[in-house]
Design an enzyme around this catalytic site. Sequence first.
Site, PDB file in Angstrom:
ATOM      1  N   GLU A 104       0.840  -1.205   0.000  1.00 41.17           N
ATOM      2  CA  GLU A 104       0.000   0.000   0.000  1.00 41.17           C
ATOM      3  C   GLU A 104       0.871   1.249   0.000  1.00 41.17           C
ATOM      4  O   GLU A 104       1.974   1.242   0.536  1.00 41.17           O
ATOM      5  CB  GLU A 104      -0.882   0.002   1.258  1.00 41.17           C
ATOM      6  CG  GLU A 104      -2.334  -0.358   0.991  1.00 41.17           C
ATOM      7  CD  GLU A 104      -3.102   0.708   0.218  1.00 41.17           C
ATOM      8  OE1 GLU A 104      -2.506   1.443  -0.594  1.00 41.17           O
ATOM      9  OE2 GLU A 104      -4.316   0.807   0.422  1.00 41.17           O
ATOM     10  N   ASP A 108      -4.430   5.245   6.128  1.00 36.65           N
ATOM     11  CA  ASP A 108      -5.016   6.433   6.747  1.00 36.65           C
ATOM     12  C   ASP A 108      -6.092   5.928   7.727  1.00 36.65           C
ATOM     13  O   ASP A 108      -5.779   5.500   8.829  1.00 36.65           O
ATOM     14  CB  ASP A 108      -5.565   7.287   5.600  1.00 36.65           C
ATOM     15  CG  ASP A 108      -6.188   8.605   6.043  1.00 36.65           C
ATOM     16  OD1 ASP A 108      -6.352   8.811   7.233  1.00 36.65           O
ATOM     17  OD2 ASP A 108      -6.511   9.428   5.166  1.00 36.65           O
TER      18      ASP A 108
END
Length: 183
Positions: A104, A108
């Site tokens: 990734e 978040d």
Amino acid sequence: MEKVRLHDKTFKKFIPYEKLETAIDRVADKINSDFEGCEDIPVLLCVLNGSIMFTAELMKRLRFNCQIVSTKLTSYVGTETTGEVKQTLGLTADITGRRVIVVEDIVDSGNTIVALKKILAEKGAKEARMCTLLLKPEAYKKDVVLDYVAMEIPNDFIVGFGLDYDEIGRNLKDIYILDTEAE
Ligand code: IMP
Ligand code: MG
């Protein structure tokens, strides 16, 4: 370039490429120590589009045979997450029974990796490890273990090195942060 203008916003340089390289070296060493000498062919799952640059930088440092598979998930509009993750491109190969390292760009809220874990379990992956270039620890509230994290950053919107602001800025070599003073 110290500052860049993308759509209606100004961004200033935040993480130079050289720092990203050092952080990627470190995370690659860790993955190599876990996988070097393995007898299976682990899958590196590139989460499009944000992870293209990180995946490229990471894979050239790995010292074991691995297969690159991609998928595309979307949740961001502008500088905000919609909270809803859509898989807009399915896995490009069968991963049944395979060990998968999810690559990734950034974690978040964690919604994307939670969705990915579920997809990989449904598709019969033998194991799913999480690798991310960036983590916003203040935003991440999920339980999924992040096996490999290259760098932690504050809870601000960034672009560059694959990451976009409404589809532009991905080509920037360094990472830039929203310049609130310029608004
Ligand atoms: P999450 O699902 O909230 O963890 O967000 C994950 C995805 O949102 C990442 O894979 C990115 O594509 C995108 N994203 C999150 N934060 C940023 C940011 O600061 N800039 C650009 N894209 C971001
Ligand atoms: Mg992404």
